[in-house]
Write an enzyme that holds these catalytic residues in place. Structure first.
Site, PDB file in Angstrom:
ATOM      1  N   CYS A 207     -51.523  29.855   1.680  1.00 21.18           N
ATOM      2  CA  CYS A 207     -50.057  29.170   1.022  1.00 21.18           C
ATOM      3  C   CYS A 207     -48.749  29.874   0.596  1.00 21.18           C
ATOM      4  O   CYS A 207     -48.368  28.970   0.077  1.00 21.18           O
ATOM      5  CB  CYS A 207     -51.328  29.185  -0.035  1.00 21.18           C
ATOM      6  SG  CYS A 207     -53.084  27.933   0.013  1.00 21.18           S
TER       7      CYS A 207
ATOM      8  N   HIS B 138     -46.109  26.055  -8.516  1.00 18.29           N
ATOM      9  CA  HIS B 138     -47.363  26.769  -6.888  1.00 18.29           C
ATOM     10  C   HIS B 138     -47.785  24.914  -7.374  1.00 18.29           C
ATOM     11  O   HIS B 138     -48.208  24.028  -6.477  1.00 18.29           O
ATOM     12  CB  HIS B 138     -48.256  27.332  -7.102  1.00 18.29           C
ATOM     13  CG  HIS B 138     -48.691  27.241  -6.139  1.00 18.29           C
ATOM     14  ND1 HIS B 138     -48.365  27.265  -4.491  1.00 18.29           N
ATOM     15  CD2 HIS B 138     -50.389  28.170  -5.515  1.00 18.29           C
ATOM     16  CE1 HIS B 138     -49.735  27.421  -3.984  1.00 18.29           C
ATOM     17  NE2 HIS B 138     -50.839  27.978  -4.793  1.00 18.29           N
TER      18      HIS B 138
ATOM     19  N   GLU C   7     -51.567  29.506 -13.571  1.00 21.90           N
ATOM     20  CA  GLU C   7     -49.944  29.487 -13.321  1.00 21.90           C
ATOM     21  C   GLU C   7     -49.349  28.715 -14.598  1.00 21.90           C
ATOM     22  O   GLU C   7     -48.101  29.862 -15.166  1.00 21.90           O
ATOM     23  CB  GLU C   7     -49.388  28.944 -12.432  1.00 21.90           C
ATOM     24  CG  GLU C   7     -48.211  28.379 -12.689  1.00 21.90           C
ATOM     25  CD  GLU C   7     -47.751  28.166 -11.359  1.00 21.90           C
ATOM     26  OE1 GLU C   7     -46.734  28.180 -10.427  1.00 21.90           O
ATOM     27  OE2 GLU C   7     -48.398  26.718 -10.728  1.00 21.90           O
TER      28      GLU C   7
ATOM     29  N   LYS D 129     -46.223  19.015  -5.524  1.00 20.58           N
ATOM     30  CA  LYS D 129     -46.858  18.762  -4.233  1.00 20.58           C
ATOM     31  C   LYS D 129     -47.983  17.475  -4.812  1.00 20.58           C
ATOM     32  O   LYS D 129     -49.386  17.316  -4.204  1.00 20.58           O
ATOM     33  CB  LYS D 129     -48.410  19.743  -4.583  1.00 20.58           C
ATOM     34  CG  LYS D 129     -48.167  21.306  -3.974  1.00 20.58           C
ATOM     35  CD  LYS D 129     -48.804  22.311  -4.315  1.00 20.58           C
ATOM     36  CE  LYS D 129     -48.508  23.890  -3.507  1.00 20.58           C
ATOM     37  NZ  LYS D 129     -47.660  24.418  -3.930  1.00 20.58           N
TER      38      LYS D 129
ATOM     39  N   HIS E 170     -50.810  19.867  -0.537  1.00 18.52           N
ATOM     40  CA  HIS E 170     -50.218  20.896  -0.537  1.00 18.52           C
ATOM     41  C   HIS E 170     -50.911  21.345   1.016  1.00 18.52           C
ATOM     42  O   HIS E 170     -51.917  21.144   1.709  1.00 18.52           O
ATOM     43  CB  HIS E 170     -51.837  21.245  -1.338  1.00 18.52           C
ATOM     44  CG  HIS E 170     -51.929  22.937  -1.200  1.00 18.52           C
ATOM     45  ND1 HIS E 170     -50.491  23.381  -0.565  1.00 18.52           N
ATOM     46  CD2 HIS E 170     -51.992  24.253  -1.886  1.00 18.52           C
ATOM     47  CE1 HIS E 170     -50.699  25.068  -0.905  1.00 18.52           C
ATOM     48  NE2 HIS E 170     -51.779  24.888  -1.305  1.00 18.52           N
TER      49      HIS E 170
ATOM     50  N   PHE F 275     -55.003  31.943  -1.668  1.00 18.54           N
ATOM     51  CA  PHE F 275     -55.751  32.718  -1.000  1.00 18.54           C
ATOM     52  C   PHE F 275     -56.215  33.791  -0.945  1.00 18.54           C
ATOM     53  O   PHE F 275     -55.175  34.627  -0.264  1.00 18.54           O
ATOM     54  CB  PHE F 275     -57.115  32.235  -0.261  1.00 18.54           C
ATOM     55  CG  PHE F 275     -57.154  30.594  -0.642  1.00 18.54           C
ATOM     56  CD1 PHE F 275     -57.388  30.305  -1.884  1.00 18.54           C
ATOM     57  CD2 PHE F 275     -58.753  30.123   0.659  1.00 18.54           C
ATOM     58  CE1 PHE F 275     -57.773  28.669  -2.187  1.00 18.54           C
ATOM     59  CE2 PHE F 275     -59.167  29.094  -0.362  1.00 18.54           C
ATOM     60  CZ  PHE F 275     -58.745  27.994  -1.336  1.00 18.54           C
TER      61      PHE F 275
END
Length: 421
Positions: free
Chosen positions: A170, A311, A322, A343, A348, A407
């Site tokens: 991502c 994010h 975050e 998002k 996403h 990830f």
């Protein structure tokens, strides 16, 4: 030091096939989430996603024929098609169409993808089992490889500068932009086309992300409400597809040709959590360090940052981590920042998200508008910053930051600001 400016913007999203169309719908709080139409979802834990709407190009639909000949479409996975379309938009917006060998040699491409041709790979595996290996298309491999967005764009326009692809889950789009801008700063290129593209809404994609418990599952009756970053009822992200691509240019090069300059890349930071393969560090330290490095790279004080496109994936752990990271980096100023997660409307899109969100940071600067976080109805007490719930906010925006965390513990932060000569 060579300065890097933004001269072109391109996007394909679940809301629109253009940058301005997407931006308009985001400001209206529209969601791209709906029931999956690409395959039969019987038996799947999640049956909704943010798909791109195919059509004739009207009403914000995506018409593949506008971007690639039908015979060529059959040779590539959707993620390449989306990336090529977004790149063409950005290149046209920039007005950079070099005709000289030097111009082409000094122009490069870095457009990545987190997963690449997942659908093509799955379909070809089934085909081999059902019909045998000799029935595999000779275009399967070049139609599924992650680097073939960059390759296709390079071939289409004759760009012979640095040409490669990033794949960091991502964080892909953000890393692509960071790498591209540093190539310009280091003098390896004068112009770079960079961003990310993704098309993971496939049977294997949904099943795989369900298996690792990453996706939202409890909003089948109302998919529009499923992506809800920072809300106490969030339960995972909504898988999406799309592409975001930008043209980056050395400042003097852009000024010399009287290019329209949309903004300037001020800083970039990248780190690794060195922790869990899918979960973020709960103390937010890896994300915080990426932000610190971007700020250090910019030469600005943290207090100069006005808006952060977070994010913000709508996962219970990610949004909290975050928030912790933002407080570590910005201290008291964290509560003066405007923060949002687009998002919440776009879903996403994995490797495409960093490219898409960097484009939206430029739009926020241009319009002095903070895009909202949709579906933020009951804030999680642990997520207590100004996350711009449900309505856009008008404020002066000169410096933005876009965060992307993936990830494997990949963290990337980009700072984009208003251009001043």
């Amino acid at each position: 030091m060579r300065r890097v400016v933004v001269t072109g913007l391109g996007m394909v999203s679940p809301l629109s096939s253009t940058v301005d169309g997407t931006w308009t719908k985001i400001l209206e709080g529209c969601s791209g989430a709906n029931k999956i139409t690409r395959f039969n979802t019987d038996g799947y834990t999640t049956d909704y996603a943010c798909e791109i709407k195919f059509g004739d190009g009207a009403n914000d639909t995506f018409n593949p024929d506008d971007w690639m000949e039908p015979k060529d479409q059959r040779k590539v996975d959707y993620f390449i098609l989306y990336g090529v379309a977004a790149a063409e938009q950005a290149i046209k917006d920039s007005g950079w169409m070099p005709s000289t060998d030097n111009g082409k040699n000094r122009t490069g491409v870095i457009i990545g993808s987190g997963i690449g041709g997942l659908g093509s790979i799955a379909q070809t595996a089934i085909q081999i089992n059902e019909k045998g290996p000799r029935r595999v298309s000779p275009f399967f491999i070049p139609g599924a490889l992650i680097n073939l967005i960059s390759g296709q764009v390079s071939i289409r326009y004759g760009f012979k500068g640095p040409n490669h692809a990033v794949s960091t889950a991502c964080s892909t789009g953000a890393h692509s932009i960071g790498d591209a801008t540093r190539l310009i700063i280091n003098g390896d290129a004068d112009v770079m086309i960079a961003g990310g593209s993704e098309s993971p809404i496939t049977q294997i994609g949904i099943a795989g992300f369900n298996a690792c418990r990453a996706l939202s599952t409890k909003f089948s009756d109302d998919p529009i409400c499923a992506s809800r970053p920072y809300d106490k009822d969030r339960d995972g992200f909504v898988l999406a597809e799309g592409a975001g691509v930008m043209v980056f240019e050395e400042m003097e090069h852009a000024l010399a040709r009287n290019a329209t300059i949309h903004g300037e890349v001020l800083g970039f930071g990248a780190t690794g959590d060195a922790g869990h393969i899918t979960q973020p560090a709960e103390n937010g330290e890896g994300a915080a360090e990426a932000m610190r490095l971007a700020i250090l790279d910019s030469g600005l004080e943290p207090e100069k940052v006005d808006y952060i496109n977070a994010h913000g994936t709508s996962t219970p752990l990610g949004d909290k981590a975050e928030t912790v990271a933002l407080k570590k980096v910005f201290g008291d100023h964290a509560y003066k920042l405007s923060v949002s997660s687009t998002k919440s409307m776009l879903g996403h899109s994995l490797g495409a998200s960093g490219g898409i969100e960097a484009v939206l940071c430029v739009k926020a600067i241009q319009d002095n508008l903070v895009p909202p976080t949709a579906n933020l109805e009951t804030p999680d007490p642990d997520c207590d910053l100004d996350y711009t719930p449900n309505e856009p906010k008008s404020r002066e925006i000169n410096v933005t930051m876009s965060n992307s965390f993936g990830f494997g513990g990949h963290n990337a932060s980009i700072m984009i600001g208003r251009f001043t000569p």
